[in-house]
Scaffold this motif. Structure first.
Motif, PDB file in Angstrom:
ATOM      1  N   THR A  60      56.216 -27.588 -17.862  1.00 22.39           N
ATOM      2  CA  THR A  60      56.159 -28.667 -18.851  1.00 22.39           C
ATOM      3  C   THR A  60      54.973 -28.531 -19.804  1.00 22.39           C
ATOM      4  OG1 THR A  60      54.843 -30.092 -17.396  1.00 22.39           O
ATOM      5  CG2 THR A  60      57.265 -30.259 -17.241  1.00 22.39           C
ATOM      6  N   ARG A  61      54.005 -27.724 -19.422  1.00 19.57           N
ATOM      7  CA  ARG A  61      52.789 -27.567 -20.230  1.00 19.57           C
ATOM      8  C   ARG A  61      52.446 -26.079 -20.350  1.00 19.57           C
ATOM      9  NH1 ARG A  61      49.471 -30.372 -16.029  1.00 19.57           N
ATOM     10  NH2 ARG A  61      51.345 -29.751 -14.890  1.00 19.57           N
ATOM     11  N   ILE A  62      51.685 -25.786 -21.375  1.00 19.14           N
ATOM     12  CA  ILE A  62      51.108 -24.454 -21.537  1.00 19.14           C
ATOM     13  C   ILE A  62      49.603 -24.608 -21.717  1.00 19.14           C
ATOM     14  CG2 ILE A  62      50.937 -22.421 -23.033  1.00 19.14           C
ATOM     15  CD1 ILE A  62      53.887 -22.716 -23.656  1.00 19.14           C
ATOM     16  N   TYR A  63      48.869 -23.916 -20.888  1.00 18.62           N
ATOM     17  CA  TYR A  63      47.416 -23.851 -21.042  1.00 18.62           C
ATOM     18  C   TYR A  63      47.104 -22.646 -21.920  1.00 18.62           C
ATOM     19  CZ  TYR A  63      47.669 -26.831 -16.898  1.00 18.62           C
ATOM     20  OH  TYR A  63      47.969 -27.832 -16.013  1.00 18.62           O
ATOM     21  N   PHE A  64      46.120 -22.781 -22.780  1.00 14.75           N
ATOM     22  CA  PHE A  64      45.789 -21.650 -23.639  1.00 14.75           C
ATOM     23  C   PHE A  64      44.304 -21.665 -24.015  1.00 14.75           C
ATOM     24  CE2 PHE A  64      47.174 -25.043 -26.499  1.00 14.75           C
ATOM     25  CZ  PHE A  64      46.268 -25.001 -27.554  1.00 14.75           C
ATOM     26  N   VAL A  65      43.806 -20.491 -24.334  1.00 11.15           N
ATOM     27  CA  VAL A  65      42.443 -20.328 -24.833  1.00 11.15           C
ATOM     28  C   VAL A  65      42.525 -20.104 -26.331  1.00 11.15           C
ATOM     29  CG1 VAL A  65      40.427 -18.814 -24.838  1.00 11.15           C
ATOM     30  CG2 VAL A  65      41.519 -19.421 -22.673  1.00 11.15           C
ATOM     31  N   ALA A  66      41.660 -20.797 -27.072  1.00 18.37           N
ATOM     32  CA  ALA A  66      41.673 -20.665 -28.531  1.00 18.37           C
ATOM     33  C   ALA A  66      40.288 -20.906 -29.100  1.00 18.37           C
ATOM     34  CB  ALA A  66      42.663 -21.655 -29.150  1.00 18.37           C
ATOM     35  N   GLN A  67      40.059 -20.312 -30.268  1.00 18.51           N
ATOM     36  CA  GLN A  67      38.881 -20.663 -31.067  1.00 18.51           C
ATOM     37  C   GLN A  67      39.243 -21.898 -31.880  1.00 18.51           C
ATOM     38  OE1 GLN A  67      38.905 -16.710 -32.927  1.00 18.51           O
ATOM     39  NE2 GLN A  67      36.716 -16.578 -32.489  1.00 18.51           N
ATOM     40  N   GLU A  68      38.368 -22.862 -31.871  1.00 13.09           N
ATOM     41  CA  GLU A  68      38.604 -24.084 -32.637  1.00 13.09           C
ATOM     42  C   GLU A  68      38.111 -23.934 -34.073  1.00 13.09           C
ATOM     43  OE1 GLU A  68      38.659 -28.724 -31.312  1.00 13.09           O
ATOM     44  OE2 GLU A  68      36.798 -27.623 -30.985  1.00 13.09           O
ATOM     45  N   ASP A  69      37.015 -23.195 -34.226  1.00 10.89           N
ATOM     46  CA  ASP A  69      36.467 -22.954 -35.562  1.00 10.89           C
ATOM     47  C   ASP A  69      35.991 -21.504 -35.615  1.00 10.89           C
ATOM     48  OD1 ASP A  69      35.083 -22.823 -37.965  1.00 10.89           O
ATOM     49  OD2 ASP A  69      34.288 -24.854 -37.794  1.00 10.89           O
ATOM     50  N   ARG A  70      36.895 -20.611 -36.013  1.00 10.47           N
ATOM     51  CA  ARG A  70      36.595 -19.177 -35.988  1.00 10.47           C
ATOM     52  C   ARG A  70      35.444 -18.816 -36.915  1.00 10.47           C
ATOM     53  NH1 ARG A  70      41.434 -15.309 -37.607  1.00 10.47           N
ATOM     54  NH2 ARG A  70      40.871 -16.044 -39.691  1.00 10.47           N
ATOM     55  N   GLU A  71      35.296 -19.539 -38.016  1.00  8.04           N
ATOM     56  CA  GLU A  71      34.246 -19.214 -38.983  1.00  8.04           C
ATOM     57  C   GLU A  71      32.876 -19.676 -38.509  1.00  8.04           C
ATOM     58  OE1 GLU A  71      33.782 -19.272 -43.727  1.00  8.04           O
ATOM     59  OE2 GLU A  71      34.245 -21.234 -42.864  1.00  8.04           O
ATOM     60  N   LYS A  72      32.759 -20.958 -38.147  1.00  5.78           N
ATOM     61  CA  LYS A  72      31.448 -21.519 -37.794  1.00  5.78           C
ATOM     62  C   LYS A  72      31.034 -21.203 -36.347  1.00  5.78           C
ATOM     63  CE  LYS A  72      30.574 -23.805 -41.671  1.00  5.78           C
ATOM     64  NZ  LYS A  72      31.845 -24.075 -42.267  1.00  5.78           N
ATOM     65  N   GLN A  73      31.995 -21.044 -35.448  1.00  5.55           N
ATOM     66  CA  GLN A  73      31.687 -20.761 -34.046  1.00  5.55           C
ATOM     67  C   GLN A  73      32.523 -19.564 -33.559  1.00  5.55           C
ATOM     68  OE1 GLN A  73      32.454 -24.791 -32.366  1.00  5.55           O
ATOM     69  NE2 GLN A  73      30.299 -24.749 -31.782  1.00  5.55           N
ATOM     70  N   PRO A  74      32.259 -18.395 -34.116  1.00  4.83           N
ATOM     71  CA  PRO A  74      33.109 -17.231 -33.812  1.00  4.83           C
ATOM     72  C   PRO A  74      33.014 -16.748 -32.366  1.00  4.83           C
ATOM     73  CG  PRO A  74      31.178 -16.577 -35.079  1.00  4.83           C
ATOM     74  CD  PRO A  74      31.198 -18.064 -35.083  1.00  4.83           C
ATOM     75  N   ARG A  75      31.929 -17.084 -31.681  1.00  8.07           N
ATOM     76  CA  ARG A  75      31.779 -16.635 -30.288  1.00  8.07           C
ATOM     77  C   ARG A  75      32.357 -17.638 -29.282  1.00  8.07           C
ATOM     78  NH1 ARG A  75      28.391 -12.412 -29.044  1.00  8.07           N
ATOM     79  NH2 ARG A  75      27.159 -11.554 -30.752  1.00  8.07           N
ATOM     80  N   ILE A  76      32.664 -18.838 -29.742  1.00  6.68           N
ATOM     81  CA  ILE A  76      33.115 -19.901 -28.831  1.00  6.68           C
ATOM     82  C   ILE A  76      34.635 -19.910 -28.726  1.00  6.68           C
ATOM     83  CG2 ILE A  76      33.186 -22.388 -28.423  1.00  6.68           C
ATOM     84  CD1 ILE A  76      30.438 -21.211 -28.014  1.00  6.68           C
ATOM     85  N   SER A  77      35.142 -19.968 -27.498  1.00  5.63           N
ATOM     86  CA  SER A  77      36.571 -20.178 -27.283  1.00  5.63           C
ATOM     87  C   SER A  77      36.743 -21.184 -26.152  1.00  5.63           C
ATOM     88  CB  SER A  77      37.277 -18.864 -26.947  1.00  5.63           C
ATOM     89  OG  SER A  77      36.599 -18.154 -25.937  1.00  5.63           O
TER      90      SER A  77
END
Length: 633
Positions: A189-206
């Motif tokens: 019923t759900r999908i868990y996923f990893v994503a960058q929320e702000d690729r420009e300002k926080q390129p190292r954060i996912s």
């Protein structure tokens, strides 16, 4: 016996990414076709007894079993006229492959739903469609391009759901999120996923997210502090995360953590092993492989780089760590069914498929047994106690046909990264140099991966302790191995190794020849022109070109161009967006202007991965240039 040559690149079979269902293992075998200047790949199937070719190719890869094991999905490019990535299904029992759907901008990752009726696919999506025939690039963000991909501005990774029966697809995620990997919930019923929320300002954060498949409601589960690369959802709605806390920037090791989204608490499960939870060994003849994270019977299985080895480990929720597949080698990828299947290589054995069952290991393929007809130089390990008391792993490879009492020229090889490592993996380049009569010297100086964060952390100190380590390794090699001609030593390296080659020739004249590849010569231009420059340079050099103008110039090899007396060959790819073309052009121009001995070799339509994934003829030409330059000087 034969000597390994440049042209023998065509003999290698690149055994890559696998998936397993009970006793059956699906995996990819790629061949290097020099005549057509292409790579061709096919899916093979091992049934517990033997491995046989399963698909016809010519460009099939990335196989995945359906949950009931009756189907295998794989990606391909079979339609000659189409530039799109294709997703196929084929019955495991055999038969014709069925084209399910296509994606214009490639397929990054995909997973079957638990009931096997749907595939969740990550593909690139344009946020704003260009007008037909429009050739002007109107760019509003960084990064605007990415090595090996091309233009990425205005695009993000998003999830599509594809019906296995009809091939119909439905877009699930949207907006600025840049999705990188995904897993289904157990009930689908759900999908868990990893994503960058702000690729420009926080390129190292996912971050870790969850989306309801029906309502498309998205919930963010982490707090934008970490770089998550993979995860496994557990039944109690907690997660196993493979991630970096970024506490020491790029020098931070990636570890395995247990994370509870309700309390936001994390526990580092691999705290007792200060090593990166992935394979960071260098190799120029490996196949593409996933880096899995698998939870089974209370254990999390993962690959870690431990010094010059990449082995398979497991850790439980209490933090107990065990080594599952050991040895002086490089485990490339693995899967777990009725037994453990894994692909591995070592310094003299290219990639093959192995199985581990009831504690007994068995090699089940022989794609690269042709290598047994060749006389290879076995790397000889030695440790160097350098001037600050640290011990450095180093190796030499004697020339093939070595004769006692004879003096030989040598080449110092420097790896990229800097947070990668040399070790027990196959390097065609090294074997070619040894076959041509050179001693090959290589090592893991400060900055290398596999030895802990303190060892790896050379941020803001490039060209200091790492440089001394390399020079002292050469000193010790000359002292220990009297067959090395100390008056005839060359140096080469790529990426960080190219930077260090540039740095070395600007700080010493002890080397008779140098070849710098895909290198950095000027940190300020690197900051402003490359895919990762705007965040990598501040992390590694400190600050930015405005706050640390002096530091950027002090650490730039271009500053020391007037000092260079070593004949230098510069090798660079024209579509290298990791270290863009100006890095080579300005260094070459400076050296020609100053009257130095320098040549520039530019490879069209190639990127930062020329030595590993470039067109076969270009890869061979590159090796020929390196050998001829060293032979000349």
């Amino acid at each position: 016996m034969k000597k390994l040559d440049v042209k023998d690149l065509a003999n290698f079979k690149l055994v890559g990414g696998l998936d397993i269902y009970r006793k059956k293992v699906a995996f990819t075998v790629s061949e290097i076709n020099v005549k057509k200047d292409e790579y061709f790949s096919r899916i093979y199937l091992y049934d517990g007894r033997k491995a046989v070719q399963f698909t016809s190719g010519p460009k099939d890869s990335n196989p995945r079993f359906s949950p009931d094991g009756k189907l295998i999905a794989f990606t391909s490019k079979r339609e000659k006229e189409s530039k799109e990535a294709e997703l196929y299904l084929i019955p495991t029992a055999g038969g014709e492959a069925k084209l399910l759907t296509r994606f214009k901008f490639g397929i990054n990752n995909y997973e079957f739903s638990p009931d096997g009726k749907t595939l969740a696919v990550i593909t690139q999506v344009e946020l704003e469609r260009k007008k037909k025939g429009e050739d002007v690039h109107l760019i509003k963000e960084v990064p605007f391009w990415f090595n090996g991909i091309g233009w990425v501005y205005g695009k993000r990774g998003h999830i599509y759901l594809v019906d296995v029966e009809s091939g119909k697809k439905r877009k699930l995620t949207g907006g600025n999120l840049n999705v990188q990997t995904l897993k289904w919930s157990r009930d689908g019923t759900r999908i868990y996923f990893v994503a960058q929320e702000d690729r420009e300002k926080q390129p190292r954060i996912s971050d870790l997210f969850v989306i309801n498949v029906k309502t498309k409601k998205v919930e963010k589960l982490t707090d934008s502090k970490w770089r998550i690369s993979d995860f496994v959802p557990l039944d109690d709605e907690t997660f196993i995360l493979r991630m970096s806390t970024l506490e020491r920037g790029g020098a931070t090791n990636t570890h395995i953590y247990h994370f509870d989204p309700k309390t936001k608490k994390i526990k580092k499960l691999t705290a007792k092993l200060d090593r990166s939870a992935y394979n960071s060994l260098n190799c120029d003849v490996r196949g593409p492989s996933r880096n899995p994270l698998i939870y089974k019977d209370g254990w999390i299985y993962y690959i870690a780089t431990n010094g010059p080895r990449a082995n398979l480990f497991r850790v439980n929720l209490k933090g107990k760590i065990e080594r599952v597949v050991r040895g002086d080698r490089s485990v490339e990828t693995f899967g777990i069914g009725d037994y453990i299947a894994f692909i591995a290589q070592d310094a003299t054995t290219p990639t093959e498929l192995y199985i581990l069952k009831d504690g007994k290991e068995k090699k089940v393929t022989a794609f690269n047994d042709w290598i047994e007809e060749y006389k290879l130089s076995e790397p000889e390990h030695f440790r160097v106690k350098v001037s600050d008391g640290m011990e450095i792993d180093a190796w030499i490879m004697k020339p093939v046909g070595f004769k006692e009492g004879k003096k030989y020229p040598a080449v110092l090889e420097i790896h990229g990264g800097p947070k990668t490592a040399y070790g027990y993996s196959f390097m065609h380049e090294f074997h070619v140099l040894a076959a041509k009569g050179f001693v090959v010297i290589f090592s893991n100086p400060r900055g290398s991966d596999g030895y802990g964060e303190d060892f790896a952390d050379i941020r803001e100190h490039y060209g200091e302790r790492d440089y001394l380590d390399l020079m002292e390794v050469v000193d010790e090699a000359i002292k220990r191995f009297d067959f090395i001609d100390s008056e005839r030593i060359g140096v080469t390296g790529g990426s960080y190794g190219g930077f260090m080659t540039n740095w070395i020739v600007g700080h010493t004249n002890r080397f008779k020849a140098a070849v710098t590849q895909r290198s950095i010569s000027n940190w300020t231009s690197f900051f402003g022109t490359t895919d990762i420059g705007y965040f990598f340079a501040p992390d590694q050099i400190g600050g930015d070109p405005w706050s640390n103008t002096k530091g950027y110039w002090e650490k730039s090899p271009l500053k020391y161009a007037p000092n260079i007396e070593t004949p230098l060959l510069i090798i660079h790819s024209m579509e290298d967006y990791r270290c863009w073309l100006p890095e080579a052009l300005q260094f070459f121009t400076a050296l020609r202007y100053l009257g130095k001995e320098v040549q520039l070799a530019l490879f069209p339509a190639e990127n930062h991965d020329l030595s590993r994934k470039g067109k076969p003829k270009h890869r061979m030409k590159r090796l020929e240039l390196i050998v001829s330059w060293m032979e000349k000087w």
